[in-house]
Motif scaffolding. Sequence first.
Motif, short mmCIF file in Angstrom:
data_model
loop_
_atom_site.label_atom_id
_atom_site.label_comp_id
_atom_site.label_asym_id
_atom_site.label_seq_id
_atom_site.Cartn_x
_atom_site.Cartn_y
_atom_site.Cartn_z
N TYR A 574 23.87 -13.63 -17.83
CA TYR A 574 22.47 -13.29 -17.58
C TYR A 574 22.17 -13.33 -16.08
CZ TYR A 574 22.13 -14.38 -22.54
OH TYR A 574 22.33 -14.41 -23.90
N ILE A 575 21.25 -12.46 -15.67
CA ILE A 575 20.68 -12.46 -14.33
C ILE A 575 19.20 -12.82 -14.45
CG2 ILE A 575 20.03 -11.05 -12.33
CD1 ILE A 575 22.93 -11.53 -12.27
N MET A 601 28.29 -8.01 -6.77
CA MET A 601 26.93 -7.50 -6.57
C MET A 601 26.88 -6.69 -5.28
SD MET A 601 23.30 -9.59 -6.46
CE MET A 601 23.34 -9.82 -8.23
N ARG A 602 26.25 -5.50 -5.36
CA ARG A 602 26.11 -4.61 -4.20
C ARG A 602 24.64 -4.28 -3.99
NH1 ARG A 602 30.30 -2.85 -7.28
NH2 ARG A 602 32.38 -2.80 -6.32
N ILE A 603 24.24 -4.18 -2.74
CA ILE A 603 22.90 -3.70 -2.41
C ILE A 603 22.97 -2.18 -2.28
CG2 ILE A 603 21.05 -3.72 -0.69
CD1 ILE A 603 21.89 -6.55 0.05
N THR A 604 22.18 -1.48 -3.08
CA THR A 604 22.20 -0.01 -3.05
C THR A 604 21.13 0.56 -2.14
OG1 THR A 604 20.81 0.05 -5.04
CG2 THR A 604 23.21 0.13 -5.36
N SER A 605 20.02 -0.18 -1.96
CA SER A 605 18.99 0.24 -1.01
C SER A 605 18.14 -0.96 -0.65
CB SER A 605 18.11 1.36 -1.59
OG SER A 605 17.35 0.87 -2.67
N TYR A 615 27.18 -8.69 1.70
CA TYR A 615 27.41 -7.83 0.54
C TYR A 615 28.37 -6.70 0.89
CZ TYR A 615 23.56 -10.33 -1.58
OH TYR A 615 22.77 -11.32 -2.11
N PRO A 616 29.18 -6.28 -0.12
CA PRO A 616 29.17 -6.72 -1.52
C PRO A 616 29.59 -8.18 -1.66
CG PRO A 616 31.02 -5.28 -1.10
CD PRO A 616 30.17 -5.22 0.12
N LEU A 617 28.97 -8.86 -2.64
CA LEU A 617 29.16 -10.29 -2.86
C LEU A 617 29.93 -10.49 -4.15
CD1 LEU A 617 28.45 -13.25 -2.07
CD2 LEU A 617 26.38 -12.98 -3.46
N VAL A 647 25.35 -4.38 -10.34
CA VAL A 647 26.24 -5.49 -10.67
C VAL A 647 27.41 -4.97 -11.51
CG1 VAL A 647 26.45 -7.69 -11.89
CG2 VAL A 647 24.37 -7.17 -10.61
N ASP A 648 28.63 -5.32 -11.12
CA ASP A 648 29.82 -5.14 -11.94
C ASP A 648 30.36 -6.51 -12.32
OD1 ASP A 648 29.79 -2.35 -11.77
OD2 ASP A 648 30.89 -2.38 -9.87
N PHE A 649 30.95 -6.62 -13.49
CA PHE A 649 31.48 -7.92 -13.91
C PHE A 649 32.65 -7.71 -14.85
CE2 PHE A 649 28.17 -6.64 -16.83
CZ PHE A 649 28.72 -6.88 -18.09
N LYS A 650 33.47 -8.76 -14.93
CA LYS A 650 34.56 -8.75 -15.89
C LYS A 650 34.83 -10.19 -16.31
CE LYS A 650 38.22 -9.00 -12.36
NZ LYS A 650 39.44 -8.36 -11.82
#
Length: 652
Positions: A574-575, A601-605, A615-617, A647-650
């Motif tokens: 969860y976020i 986690m990446r900042i897109t804007s 970032y990316p973190l 957010v990407d996760f694995k």
Amino acid sequence: MKATATMVLFPELQSENDTIASQLLLLPQNITKNPCENDRTCNKDSVNINVVWLDSTSHSHFYRSMPKTVQILRDIKESGSLNVFSYNLMQSLKGGTYVNTVAFTSGKIFSRSYLQSKKRGIGNLFNLFQNGGYHVSMIDDLCWTWSAANCACGIPTFMGVKTQSWISEVVLGKRVTIPELWGNFSKELKLRGLNDIGASLANCEIMKANGITDPFFTGKSKVAICYNGLYQTDYLMSSLELLQSQLNRANRPHFSYLDINLGHESTGRRIQTLDVSLAKFMSFLGRQNNTLTFMFGDHGNKYGTFVQKSKESKIEMAHPVLFVLASNDVATKLGRDWMRALDINQNRLVNILDLRQTVLSLAPNVDVESFPINAKYDNHPNGLFHPISRKRSCDSMGIAPEAGKCICYQGRVLQRVSNQTGVVVLANFALGELNNKIQEQFLAANGNESSGFGNCRYLIGSWITNVQQTVSQNITITEMDIHIPAGTGAPQSEDVFSVTIQVGSNIPALSTNIKLVHHERISTYAVYDDCRDVGVDGDLCVCSATPTLQSWHIDPPTIFGYISTVINLTRYLYIYERRTPHGLNLETSCDSADKTFEVVMRITSKVNVGYSKKYPLTFKVKHGTIFFIDVFYQLNPKLNWDVKYDVDFKQL
């Protein structure tokens, strides 16, 4: 080496089954005369030195709490029997006694956590004087066999790791006898350059008679610590007078270190019990020749209602008391230039490292120029014996922002700040950093199978007080008190953390420019000693009767008046987005008994926002943990802000 120059006896009147009465007697021992007494050149330049260390005593609190002592000092100065200097701008470098003690005796500044982890004792200051023929004594108001997990104080601190371990064995009931302990202890005294500890040997019995183990904290302290109708400090001061009178008659140069911890408690009144005996001791010093006295605090009081509710208390914490007293013959020895510097520096910004260098300048056969000076703290080799620049500031002394408080805002703009501004975002950031630290310490000490929090719970901020900011060039320092609901069994209704956050850098274009530079527990935390998790610092722990909920995504708490929006990434991950008008707080949790995830986690804007991470973190979210990610805060309050991220996760 004799164990003590003042013999401590407790004669008792006993019935068949119990002690009816006991008395404390301080008996002088025979002190041999100076072997070179008949040599007029022997020790002719030696100056007897008194160090009177008043723990947790600010400049203002000394004047309002010690009227008899203040009056005696004024009378002595007016009579001309002593030169009395009162320093108006003594700046604390750090907020802890342990840190300041090591600074004074070694000339080095360390963090409290580093000192405790390394179990460092004092430096070689006492040895320098003992090697020069001085009789060196230390008297404090603590039991010499006392040891505590959260406090490294008094004589045990001076001994360092070996004695601490021996004391722990006694306290924990291991098979170490008091004679064995004393044998080891006396060896350490000799190693550290101490000839005696005087009436300190009476403290264990006095503490026992008062039903306490130490004088610290509201939960264990008393309004007064007495024995047979006298304050404990009456005995300590009397023993010091007795010792110095003997040494003076024997023509023995002496260095006395007196450590009083009465101010370390929450009422702010107990130090008043020291006033009569301290005034009497000052009067005694006024009649002594060849004597130089340094009486000072390490910082102001950090506990109690006054500290929690008063903005002035924050300045007092960084503004300890400092007096220097010099007999007329010492003034002649020091010379016109050094005495003039002592006078000038009464209204200059000074610190404890200046005091150390001042004392070092008096050590026999010591070249102060050979001792390394920490350029960061802007000290002169001769300390207060050299005029300090009127342009000296907290910045030039290197104490901003790490000490958290500055009594002299030269070169900065001080401004009061409303809680309705972006300080809530900064409070969220500080709270998140503290929670991560609690969790990291708990996991490190309790193994990989543990969940994120134990008895020391996840801190939930309820409100913010005493907010102020200082601005210097491109850096803004924000200080505030964060209030947390108190834990189980605590006498107080809330716990308070004072935090200092730095925003900005000398690189204006840098966005990753927010950090927690200082935190300090304002409320007492010894009340949680029995429930505190192994491995978690005492000044971080607020105990809960029930463990922190791992499934708090079901009912996220309200923090500083805001509630999080829950974003479900998977069944277990969860976020949490907690938005305020001036920023966004992000956290994450894993509601699983055995799964761990890696998150990117990446900042897109982004528009008009700053943050603390790069970032990316990439980070891991372990099963049962709650992890603070970052805050995004509005840089310019007059412009709109926005941030978007993915957010990407694995699963690992």
